[in-house]
Design a protein around this motif. Sequence first.
Motif, PDB file in Angstrom:
ATOM      1  N   LEU A 134      -0.138  -9.156   1.258  1.00 56.42           N
ATOM      2  CA  LEU A 134      -0.937  -9.162   2.603  1.00 56.42           C
ATOM      3  C   LEU A 134      -2.014  -8.890   2.891  1.00 56.42           C
ATOM      4  CD1 LEU A 134       2.414 -10.336   5.328  1.00 56.42           C
ATOM      5  CD2 LEU A 134       1.591 -11.758   3.532  1.00 56.42           C
ATOM      6  N   GLY A 135      -2.373  -7.874   2.602  1.00 57.50           N
ATOM      7  CA  GLY A 135      -3.487  -6.654   3.003  1.00 57.50           C
ATOM      8  C   GLY A 135      -2.688  -6.465   4.509  1.00 57.50           C
ATOM      9  N   ARG A 136      -1.790  -5.662   5.214  1.00 57.01           N
ATOM     10  CA  ARG A 136      -1.432  -5.447   5.989  1.00 57.01           C
ATOM     11  C   ARG A 136      -1.719  -4.618   6.354  1.00 57.01           C
ATOM     12  NH1 ARG A 136       2.233  -7.889   9.800  1.00 57.01           N
ATOM     13  NH2 ARG A 136       2.451  -7.538  11.331  1.00 57.01           N
ATOM     14  N   SER A 137      -2.000  -3.773   8.196  1.00 57.57           N
ATOM     15  CA  SER A 137      -1.975  -2.541   8.392  1.00 57.57           C
ATOM     16  C   SER A 137      -0.864  -2.259   9.182  1.00 57.57           C
ATOM     17  CB  SER A 137      -3.100  -1.611   8.445  1.00 57.57           C
ATOM     18  OG  SER A 137      -4.076  -1.892   7.640  1.00 57.57           O
ATOM     19  N   PHE A 138      -0.178  -0.832   9.383  1.00 53.43           N
ATOM     20  CA  PHE A 138       0.837  -0.435  10.085  1.00 53.43           C
ATOM     21  C   PHE A 138      -0.033   0.301  11.413  1.00 53.43           C
ATOM     22  CE2 PHE A 138       2.777  -2.980   7.097  1.00 53.43           C
ATOM     23  CZ  PHE A 138       3.600  -4.091   7.997  1.00 53.43           C
ATOM     24  N   PRO A 139       0.520   0.680  11.957  1.00 53.75           N
ATOM     25  CA  PRO A 139       0.175   1.738  13.079  1.00 53.75           C
ATOM     26  C   PRO A 139       0.108   2.954  12.539  1.00 53.75           C
ATOM     27  CG  PRO A 139       1.598   0.038  14.631  1.00 53.75           C
ATOM     28  CD  PRO A 139       2.291   0.430  13.531  1.00 53.75           C
ATOM     29  N   ALA A 158       0.926 -13.310   7.991  1.00 53.79           N
ATOM     30  CA  ALA A 158      -0.120 -11.753   6.826  1.00 53.79           C
ATOM     31  C   ALA A 158       0.538 -11.121   9.040  1.00 53.79           C
ATOM     32  CB  ALA A 158      -1.197 -12.082   6.965  1.00 53.79           C
ATOM     33  N   ASP A 159      -0.183 -12.086  10.062  1.00 54.05           N
ATOM     34  CA  ASP A 159       0.594 -11.491  11.420  1.00 54.05           C
ATOM     35  C   ASP A 159       0.784 -11.972  12.121  1.00 54.05           C
ATOM     36  OD1 ASP A 159      -2.969 -10.795  10.715  1.00 54.05           O
ATOM     37  OD2 ASP A 159      -3.200 -13.023  11.740  1.00 54.05           O
ATOM     38  N   HIS A 160       1.850 -11.450  11.531  1.00 49.44           N
ATOM     39  CA  HIS A 160       3.604 -12.297  12.533  1.00 49.44           C
ATOM     40  C   HIS A 160       4.172 -10.957  12.501  1.00 49.44           C
ATOM     41  CE1 HIS A 160       7.476 -13.559  13.119  1.00 49.44           C
ATOM     42  NE2 HIS A 160       7.533 -14.861  12.495  1.00 49.44           N
ATOM     43  N   LYS A 186       0.035   4.029   8.889  1.00 50.45           N
ATOM     44  CA  LYS A 186       0.124   3.470   7.939  1.00 50.45           C
ATOM     45  C   LYS A 186      -1.661   2.504   7.530  1.00 50.45           C
ATOM     46  CE  LYS A 186       1.252   3.545   3.009  1.00 50.45           C
ATOM     47  NZ  LYS A 186       1.731   2.948   1.814  1.00 50.45           N
ATOM     48  N   LYS A 187      -2.365   3.186   7.375  1.00 46.64           N
ATOM     49  CA  LYS A 187      -3.948   1.759   7.014  1.00 46.64           C
ATOM     50  C   LYS A 187      -3.762   0.920   5.574  1.00 46.64           C
ATOM     51  CE  LYS A 187      -8.374   0.774   7.925  1.00 46.64           C
ATOM     52  NZ  LYS A 187      -9.968   1.186   8.408  1.00 46.64           N
ATOM     53  N   ALA A 188      -4.250  -0.247   5.478  1.00 49.82           N
ATOM     54  CA  ALA A 188      -3.962  -1.008   4.352  1.00 49.82           C
ATOM     55  C   ALA A 188      -4.866  -0.028   3.649  1.00 49.82           C
ATOM     56  CB  ALA A 188      -3.149  -2.069   4.225  1.00 49.82           C
ATOM     57  N   ASN A 189      -4.640  -0.355   2.000  1.00 49.59           N
ATOM     58  CA  ASN A 189      -6.352  -0.273   1.228  1.00 49.59           C
ATOM     59  C   ASN A 189      -6.749  -1.724   0.915  1.00 49.59           C
ATOM     60  OD1 ASN A 189      -8.111  -0.102  -0.585  1.00 49.59           O
ATOM     61  ND2 ASN A 189      -6.773   2.088  -1.503  1.00 49.59           N
ATOM     62  N   PRO A 190      -7.594  -1.971   0.925  1.00 46.96           N
ATOM     63  CA  PRO A 190      -8.523  -3.117   0.574  1.00 46.96           C
ATOM     64  C   PRO A 190      -7.761  -3.548  -0.664  1.00 46.96           C
ATOM     65  CG  PRO A 190     -10.034  -2.556   2.434  1.00 46.96           C
ATOM     66  CD  PRO A 190      -8.707  -1.111   1.854  1.00 46.96           C
ATOM     67  N   GLU A 191      -8.382  -2.700  -1.592  1.00 48.92           N
ATOM     68  CA  GLU A 191      -7.912  -2.987  -2.995  1.00 48.92           C
ATOM     69  C   GLU A 191      -7.050  -3.306  -3.519  1.00 48.92           C
ATOM     70  OE1 GLU A 191     -10.584  -2.660  -5.037  1.00 48.92           O
ATOM     71  OE2 GLU A 191     -12.122  -2.332  -3.705  1.00 48.92           O
ATOM     72  N   HIS A 192      -5.730  -3.059  -2.305  1.00 45.33           N
ATOM     73  CA  HIS A 192      -4.690  -3.297  -3.127  1.00 45.33           C
ATOM     74  C   HIS A 192      -4.340  -4.670  -3.435  1.00 45.33           C
ATOM     75  CE1 HIS A 192      -2.912   0.906  -1.669  1.00 45.33           C
ATOM     76  NE2 HIS A 192      -3.526   1.243  -3.035  1.00 45.33           N
ATOM     77  N   HIS A 193      -4.293  -5.399  -1.522  1.00 40.24           N
ATOM     78  CA  HIS A 193      -4.547  -7.283  -2.012  1.00 40.24           C
ATOM     79  C   HIS A 193      -5.499  -7.781  -3.420  1.00 40.24           C
ATOM     80  CE1 HIS A 193      -3.778 -10.437   0.236  1.00 40.24           C
ATOM     81  NE2 HIS A 193      -5.079 -11.049   0.348  1.00 40.24           N
ATOM     82  N   LYS A 194      -6.510  -7.202  -2.944  1.00 33.83           N
ATOM     83  CA  LYS A 194      -7.437  -7.485  -4.040  1.00 33.83           C
ATOM     84  C   LYS A 194      -7.285  -7.920  -5.473  1.00 33.83           C
ATOM     85  CE  LYS A 194     -12.134  -7.189  -6.190  1.00 33.83           C
ATOM     86  NZ  LYS A 194     -13.364  -5.696  -6.249  1.00 33.83           N
ATOM     87  N   ALA A 195      -6.733  -6.290  -5.363  1.00 32.33           N
ATOM     88  CA  ALA A 195      -6.002  -5.901  -7.094  1.00 32.33           C
ATOM     89  C   ALA A 195      -4.848  -7.000  -7.179  1.00 32.33           C
ATOM     90  CB  ALA A 195      -4.809  -4.860  -7.312  1.00 32.33           C
ATOM     91  N   TYR A 196      -3.642  -6.901  -5.898  1.00 33.96           N
ATOM     92  CA  TYR A 196      -2.765  -8.690  -5.966  1.00 33.96           C
ATOM     93  C   TYR A 196      -2.584  -9.346  -6.475  1.00 33.96           C
ATOM     94  CZ  TYR A 196       1.614 -10.773  -4.068  1.00 33.96           C
ATOM     95  OH  TYR A 196       2.766 -11.673  -4.384  1.00 33.96           O
ATOM     96  N   CYS A 197      -3.967 -10.233  -5.902  1.00 38.58           N
ATOM     97  CA  CYS A 197      -4.835 -11.946  -5.661  1.00 38.58           C
ATOM     98  C   CYS A 197      -5.444 -11.797  -7.398  1.00 38.58           C
ATOM     99  CB  CYS A 197      -6.231 -11.861  -4.825  1.00 38.58           C
ATOM    100  SG  CYS A 197      -5.238 -11.942  -3.437  1.00 38.58           S
TER     101      CYS A 197
END
Length: 202
Positions: free
Chosen positions: A97-102, A146-148, A104-115
Motif C-alpha cells: 500500500l505504500g502505507r506510513s505509520f506514526p 490504503a487509508d483504512h 515508521k514512515k514508508a519508503n516510496p521505493e518499497h511500493h514501487k518495487a512491489y508494483c
Amino acid sequence: VYKRQLKDNFTPPLYTSCYHPRMLTKRIHLTLDGKLAYPDQPFIALSGDGKQKLNKKTGESKPVGKDGKIYNVPQEAPRRGNNTSPRLICDNPAYVLGRSFPDKKANPEHHKAYCELLQECYEKTGNKYVKAILDWLSSDSFSVVADHPDIVIMDDFDFMVEDVRPVELPDVISFWQEVSYKNNTDRKGLCVITGKVTDLAR
C-alpha cells in the motif's frame, strides 16, 4: 543440478526456499477486472493460527502478538536486510500500500518495487489473476484499503481474485522460482580472505 531441482519442486531446502510459511493477517478480495469484490468490506481479518494465552481467572483466551492464518507464500529474494526486496503478491502495508505509520514512515521505493515485481510477473505469465491485482493497485478503490484505519504496521496481506489465490497458481510459482534463483545467485560480496568480489555463500 540445483537449478533443475528448483524447477521441479517449488519447495527447495529451507535455507534457499522461495516459498515459506508466513502468518497473513488480512485478505483482499478482488474481481477479475481489478475491483473490490465487497466494497463495504474491503478486506477480511484472517484468524485462527495466532498464539493464544489463557486467562486463568476468567477462563477466556486472548490473542498474543500477531494473529492470522499461516500460508506458504513467496520468500523475498534476496532476504531483506537494508535492501528493497518485495515479496510477490503477499507483503506488508509498506510494500503493498505504500502505507506510513506514526512510528515508521514508508519508503516510496518499497511500493514501487512491489508494483514492478507484479508487472514483471504479469508480463512473463500473462496471468489474468495477477493482472487483476495490478489493475486494483491503480484503481480508485485502492485508497479505500490504503487509508483504512484498521490497517496496522504488523499486517501481511493475502489476495483472492474471484475464488482463486493467485500466489498458489503453477505459473506464478514457476515465475517466482526463476526470480528467486536468479536474485540469490547474482548476489556478490567481498571475500575477507582473498580480497576478491565473488558470489556470497549460502
